[in-house]
Design a protein around this motif. Structure first.
Motif, PDB file in Angstrom:
ATOM      1  N   LEU A 191      -5.415   0.599  -4.119  1.00  0.00           N
ATOM      2  CA  LEU A 191      -4.373   1.615  -3.955  1.00  0.00           C
ATOM      3  C   LEU A 191      -2.987   1.025  -4.224  1.00  0.00           C
ATOM      4  O   LEU A 191      -2.150   1.658  -4.878  1.00  0.00           O
ATOM      5  CB  LEU A 191      -4.424   2.216  -2.552  1.00  0.00           C
ATOM      6  N   ALA A 192      -2.738  -0.178  -3.722  1.00  0.00           N
ATOM      7  CA  ALA A 192      -1.442  -0.825  -3.951  1.00  0.00           C
ATOM      8  C   ALA A 192      -1.234  -1.081  -5.438  1.00  0.00           C
ATOM      9  O   ALA A 192      -0.164  -0.819  -5.988  1.00  0.00           O
ATOM     10  CB  ALA A 192      -1.360  -2.127  -3.164  1.00  0.00           C
ATOM     11  N   HIS A 193      -2.258  -1.585  -6.093  1.00  0.00           N
ATOM     12  CA  HIS A 193      -2.170  -1.932  -7.517  1.00  0.00           C
ATOM     13  C   HIS A 193      -1.934  -0.699  -8.390  1.00  0.00           C
ATOM     14  O   HIS A 193      -1.289  -0.779  -9.427  1.00  0.00           O
ATOM     15  CB  HIS A 193      -3.451  -2.653  -7.956  1.00  0.00           C
ATOM     16  N   THR A 194      -2.451   0.435  -7.965  1.00  0.00           N
ATOM     17  CA  THR A 194      -2.329   1.652  -8.772  1.00  0.00           C
ATOM     18  C   THR A 194      -1.152   2.532  -8.373  1.00  0.00           C
ATOM     19  O   THR A 194      -1.122   3.714  -8.701  1.00  0.00           O
ATOM     20  CB  THR A 194      -3.635   2.471  -8.719  1.00  0.00           C
ATOM     21  N   GLY A 195      -0.185   1.972  -7.662  1.00  0.00           N
ATOM     22  CA  GLY A 195       1.036   2.714  -7.374  1.00  0.00           C
ATOM     23  C   GLY A 195       1.274   3.041  -5.921  1.00  0.00           C
ATOM     24  O   GLY A 195       2.268   3.664  -5.576  1.00  0.00           O
ATOM     25  N   GLY A 196       0.368   2.673  -5.054  1.00  0.00           N
ATOM     26  CA  GLY A 196       0.559   2.938  -3.628  1.00  0.00           C
ATOM     27  C   GLY A 196       0.124   4.339  -3.252  1.00  0.00           C
ATOM     28  O   GLY A 196      -0.319   5.128  -4.074  1.00  0.00           O
ATOM     29  N   VAL A 197       0.250   4.626  -1.989  1.00  0.00           N
ATOM     30  CA  VAL A 197      -0.112   5.926  -1.450  1.00  0.00           C
ATOM     31  C   VAL A 197       1.028   6.892  -1.735  1.00  0.00           C
ATOM     32  O   VAL A 197       2.183   6.600  -1.435  1.00  0.00           O
ATOM     33  CB  VAL A 197      -0.386   5.825   0.066  1.00  0.00           C
ATOM     34  N   GLN A 198       0.700   7.998  -2.297  1.00  0.00           N
ATOM     35  CA  GLN A 198       1.713   8.991  -2.644  1.00  0.00           C
ATOM     36  C   GLN A 198       1.916   9.975  -1.498  1.00  0.00           C
ATOM     37  O   GLN A 198       0.952  10.461  -0.928  1.00  0.00           O
ATOM     38  CB  GLN A 198       1.312   9.746  -3.918  1.00  0.00           C
ATOM     39  N   ALA A 199       3.177  10.248  -1.176  1.00  0.00           N
ATOM     40  CA  ALA A 199       3.483  11.215  -0.123  1.00  0.00           C
ATOM     41  C   ALA A 199       3.104  12.613  -0.585  1.00  0.00           C
ATOM     42  O   ALA A 199       3.198  12.936  -1.768  1.00  0.00           O
ATOM     43  CB  ALA A 199       4.968  11.164   0.221  1.00  0.00           C
TER      44      ALA A 199
ATOM     45  N   VAL B 287       0.846  -1.203   0.000  1.00  0.00           N
ATOM     46  CA  VAL B 287       0.000   0.000   0.000  1.00  0.00           C
ATOM     47  C   VAL B 287       0.879   1.250   0.000  1.00  0.00           C
ATOM     48  O   VAL B 287       0.593   2.220  -0.692  1.00  0.00           O
ATOM     49  CB  VAL B 287      -0.967   0.008   1.198  1.00  0.00           C
ATOM     50  N   ALA B 288       1.961   1.215   0.755  1.00  0.00           N
ATOM     51  CA  ALA B 288       2.839   2.388   0.848  1.00  0.00           C
ATOM     52  C   ALA B 288       3.646   2.606  -0.428  1.00  0.00           C
ATOM     53  O   ALA B 288       3.852   3.741  -0.854  1.00  0.00           O
ATOM     54  CB  ALA B 288       3.775   2.238   2.043  1.00  0.00           C
ATOM     55  N   GLN B 289       4.108   1.516  -1.057  1.00  0.00           N
ATOM     56  CA  GLN B 289       5.038   1.635  -2.182  1.00  0.00           C
ATOM     57  C   GLN B 289       4.447   1.265  -3.534  1.00  0.00           C
ATOM     58  O   GLN B 289       4.995   1.626  -4.566  1.00  0.00           O
ATOM     59  CB  GLN B 289       6.260   0.743  -1.932  1.00  0.00           C
ATOM     60  N   GLY B 290       3.350   0.527  -3.529  1.00  0.00           N
ATOM     61  CA  GLY B 290       2.745   0.066  -4.773  1.00  0.00           C
ATOM     62  C   GLY B 290       3.175  -1.353  -5.108  1.00  0.00           C
ATOM     63  O   GLY B 290       4.287  -1.770  -4.787  1.00  0.00           O
ATOM     64  N   ASN B 291       2.275  -2.107  -5.723  1.00  0.00           N
ATOM     65  CA  ASN B 291       2.556  -3.459  -6.174  1.00  0.00           C
ATOM     66  C   ASN B 291       1.503  -3.837  -7.208  1.00  0.00           C
ATOM     67  O   ASN B 291       0.348  -4.091  -6.863  1.00  0.00           O
ATOM     68  CB  ASN B 291       2.545  -4.454  -5.006  1.00  0.00           C
ATOM     69  N   LEU B 292       1.908  -3.890  -8.456  1.00  0.00           N
ATOM     70  CA  LEU B 292       0.973  -4.206  -9.537  1.00  0.00           C
ATOM     71  C   LEU B 292       0.414  -5.616  -9.449  1.00  0.00           C
ATOM     72  O   LEU B 292      -0.576  -5.934 -10.096  1.00  0.00           O
ATOM     73  CB  LEU B 292       1.655  -4.012 -10.893  1.00  0.00           C
ATOM     74  N   MET B 293       1.033  -6.473  -8.649  1.00  0.00           N
ATOM     75  CA  MET B 293       0.572  -7.847  -8.525  1.00  0.00           C
ATOM     76  C   MET B 293      -0.646  -7.974  -7.593  1.00  0.00           C
ATOM     77  O   MET B 293      -1.293  -9.004  -7.576  1.00  0.00           O
ATOM     78  CB  MET B 293       1.705  -8.753  -8.020  1.00  0.00           C
ATOM     79  N   ARG B 294      -0.942  -6.966  -6.833  1.00  0.00           N
ATOM     80  CA  ARG B 294      -2.124  -7.003  -5.966  1.00  0.00           C
ATOM     81  C   ARG B 294      -3.377  -6.954  -6.825  1.00  0.00           C
ATOM     82  O   ARG B 294      -3.481  -6.158  -7.748  1.00  0.00           O
ATOM     83  CB  ARG B 294      -2.143  -5.813  -5.009  1.00  0.00           C
ATOM     84  N   ASP B 295      -4.346  -7.790  -6.508  1.00  0.00           N
ATOM     85  CA  ASP B 295      -5.618  -7.796  -7.212  1.00  0.00           C
ATOM     86  C   ASP B 295      -6.406  -6.549  -6.806  1.00  0.00           C
ATOM     87  O   ASP B 295      -6.804  -6.432  -5.643  1.00  0.00           O
ATOM     88  CB  ASP B 295      -6.401  -9.059  -6.852  1.00  0.00           C
ATOM     89  N   PRO B 296      -6.639  -5.628  -7.729  1.00  0.00           N
ATOM     90  CA  PRO B 296      -7.312  -4.384  -7.354  1.00  0.00           C
ATOM     91  C   PRO B 296      -8.768  -4.567  -6.945  1.00  0.00           C
ATOM     92  O   PRO B 296      -9.372  -3.675  -6.370  1.00  0.00           O
ATOM     93  CB  PRO B 296      -7.211  -3.529  -8.621  1.00  0.00           C
ATOM     94  N   GLN B 297      -9.338  -5.733  -7.207  1.00  0.00           N
ATOM     95  CA  GLN B 297     -10.738  -5.989  -6.873  1.00  0.00           C
ATOM     96  C   GLN B 297     -10.935  -6.477  -5.444  1.00  0.00           C
ATOM     97  O   GLN B 297     -12.053  -6.534  -4.958  1.00  0.00           O
ATOM     98  CB  GLN B 297     -11.321  -7.019  -7.843  1.00  0.00           C
ATOM     99  N   THR B 298      -9.851  -6.852  -4.753  1.00  0.00           N
ATOM    100  CA  THR B 298      -9.966  -7.438  -3.418  1.00  0.00           C
ATOM    101  C   THR B 298     -10.572  -6.459  -2.431  1.00  0.00           C
ATOM    102  O   THR B 298     -11.524  -6.785  -1.732  1.00  0.00           O
ATOM    103  CB  THR B 298      -8.587  -7.910  -2.913  1.00  0.00           C
TER     104      THR B 298
END
Length: 173
Positions: free
Chosen positions: A157-165, A140-151
């Protein structure tokens, strides 16, 4: 010195220092404090907490220890999903509307595992879940495209790049 007002939400895996940070902010700024824990009717508790935080944030600092993000992460890891997967976005949007600052305590997974081994050696069987929780917060903090965005919204948020500072904030501290 002018007392700060607004909302700070601190989320993260167990043992990452979020409650210590929250209590420090409460002591330093005489802030109102809400500590959310797992409850049967978590949606009702989080809604009430959000309402009170917004209500009081105009006149004082409100510090919330765990909110929608913790429900998403812990729900996904331990309960097969959040109790309110879609409504989490509403909670996040409401917090954003009122200028809340979200602090995500997301140290490396090994750090979280070490803390649990030291602090809770009697709960060693929980380490696989702790690792999943820590990994999820990192995603969530850094992003991970492997996370299923539907979960859930946190996965989205993780799938789309994480939380932006926010500009001017250092996310490495």
């Amino acid at each position: 010195m002018t007392k700060p007002v607004g909302i700070i939400v601190v989320d993260g895996a167990d043992g990452t220092g979020k409650s210590t940070l929250a209590k420090h902010l409460v002591d330093k700024y005489d802030a109102m404090y809400f500590h959310n824990i797992k409850r049967k009717d978590i949606w009702l508790w989080h809604t009430a907490c959000l309402r009170l935080a917004v209500q009081h944030s105009a006149t004082r600092l409100v510090v919330v220890d765990r909110l929608w993000l913790s429900e998403c992460v812990y729900g996904a890891v331990y309960r097969g999903g959040s109790k309110y997967p879609i409504a989490a976005r509403m909670v996040d949007r409401t917090l954003r509307r009122f200028g809340a600052v979200n602090v995500i305590a997301a140290p490396p997974t090994e750090y979280c595992l070490d803390i649990h081994k030291k602090v809770r050696p009697h709960r060693a069987a929980e380490l696989p879940g702790v690792a999943k929780v820590a990994d999820f917060y990192l995603d969530v903090a850094q992003g991970n495209l492997m996370r299923d965005p539907q979960t859930c919204y946190a996965s989205y948020l993780a799938h789309t790049g994480g939380v932006q500072a926010r500009p001017g904030w250092r996310s490495e501290e």
